[in-house]
Write a protein that holds these residues in place. Sequence first.
Motif, PDB file in Angstrom:
ATOM      1  N   UNK A 180     -46.366 103.486  44.752  1.00 14.63           N
ATOM      2  CA  UNK A 180     -45.186 103.847  43.964  1.00 14.63           C
ATOM      3  C   UNK A 180     -43.949 103.938  44.848  1.00 14.63           C
ATOM      4  N   UNK A 181     -44.090 104.573  46.018  1.00 11.09           N
ATOM      5  CA  UNK A 181     -42.926 104.904  46.843  1.00 11.09           C
ATOM      6  C   UNK A 181     -42.344 103.709  47.592  1.00 11.09           C
ATOM      7  N   UNK A 182     -43.213 102.797  48.056  1.00 10.36           N
ATOM      8  CA  UNK A 182     -42.725 101.762  48.967  1.00 10.36           C
ATOM      9  C   UNK A 182     -42.610 100.392  48.294  1.00 10.36           C
ATOM     10  N   UNK A 183     -43.719  99.826  47.840  1.00  7.51           N
ATOM     11  CA  UNK A 183     -43.654  98.468  47.277  1.00  7.51           C
ATOM     12  C   UNK A 183     -43.280  98.459  45.804  1.00  7.51           C
ATOM     13  N   UNK A 184     -43.442  99.616  45.133  1.00  7.98           N
ATOM     14  CA  UNK A 184     -43.200  99.657  43.695  1.00  7.98           C
ATOM     15  C   UNK A 184     -44.315  99.028  42.888  1.00  7.98           C
ATOM     16  N   UNK A 185     -45.452  98.778  43.542  1.00 13.25           N
ATOM     17  CA  UNK A 185     -46.614  98.200  42.867  1.00 13.25           C
ATOM     18  C   UNK A 185     -47.203  99.216  41.884  1.00 13.25           C
ATOM     19  N   UNK A 239     -35.673 111.404  52.730  1.00  4.46           N
ATOM     20  CA  UNK A 239     -35.071 110.078  52.812  1.00  4.46           C
ATOM     21  C   UNK A 239     -34.403 109.643  51.518  1.00  4.46           C
ATOM     22  N   UNK A 240     -33.673 108.547  51.593  1.00  6.59           N
ATOM     23  CA  UNK A 240     -32.919 108.068  50.429  1.00  6.59           C
ATOM     24  C   UNK A 240     -33.693 107.044  49.599  1.00  6.59           C
ATOM     25  N   UNK A 241     -34.852 106.572  50.103  1.00  9.72           N
ATOM     26  CA  UNK A 241     -35.561 105.491  49.415  1.00  9.72           C
ATOM     27  C   UNK A 241     -36.756 105.956  48.602  1.00  9.72           C
ATOM     28  N   UNK A 242     -37.412 107.019  49.069  1.00  7.79           N
ATOM     29  CA  UNK A 242     -38.566 107.545  48.332  1.00  7.79           C
ATOM     30  C   UNK A 242     -38.815 108.984  48.744  1.00  7.79           C
ATOM     31  N   UNK A 243     -39.568 109.686  47.908  1.00  6.67           N
ATOM     32  CA  UNK A 243     -39.946 111.067  48.207  1.00  6.67           C
ATOM     33  C   UNK A 243     -41.401 111.295  47.816  1.00  6.67           C
TER      34      UNK A 243
END
Length: 296
Positions: A180-185, A239-243
Amino acid sequence: MAAPIMTNKIGVIVDSFQLGVKEGLLKAKQVGADGVQMYAVSGELDPANLSPAARREWRAYIDSLGLDVSALVGDLGGHGFQDPAANPAKIEKSKRIMELALEFGTNIVTTHIGIVPDDTNSRIYETMHKACVELSEYANSMNSHFAIETGPETSAQLKSFLDSLGSRGVAVNFDPANMVMVTGDDPVQGVYTLKDYIVHTHAKDGVKLGDIDPRDVYGQFGYEMELNHEEIANMAESGSSFREVPLGEGGVNWDGYLKALHDIGYGGYLTIEREVGTNPEADISKAVQFLKRYRG
């Protein structure tokens, strides 16, 4: 759609309590976990630091608490198995961790191997593939699993890599939050895609706030950005991209995810991992109770 009644055992990563192994084991028991996962890379449980007697003592202590060992963590960092010069030592250490796992009553070691490249003809892909074939054969010979954690690449890409190894010794530790956090898969679809390889799971939740290059999280051999475990945890906290967030408060569809695990016949552990937060014990305790609600 409500998830079916869950029958999986619930584990906790002892290191998430940030208290040392012995105290962490006690806390795992106190919060109601059935089992534990522990880091065996350095420190107290590094195989190189454990005599035969010490191994027996640890096993007896864990047994005395009525806990199983769901898996050991064997993540050696440093781009996983992408650096050909570092791989011989990493492969040997990984084998020693797999042997220790069996002494502790589990045949699963979880790890990160580095991002699997899109280009199957690349030098990095070739280096990773060679290392994982050897590790897969070794694990297979022991009836064990060296389980890659999901997240750095899509589930379809990881499946293609695993299919090419020739045995099931290298398998999957499924972490829905990383996806969920990184690839959005999609973790739910990911379970069905990787169904033949899932031997362990991490129960973790998170949200994606913006796009990020997976190399900026997990690194890559020859890529200038390289973060250690603590820096990645800081990224997940602020961070600004995921939590990373407490279980049930993020983007993981727990009803759908647990149904998918049920559908594929997964009977292994759901092991809670909490890498951020100022009160990990409270978050882990809530996570145990969150999962127990699915037991009906």
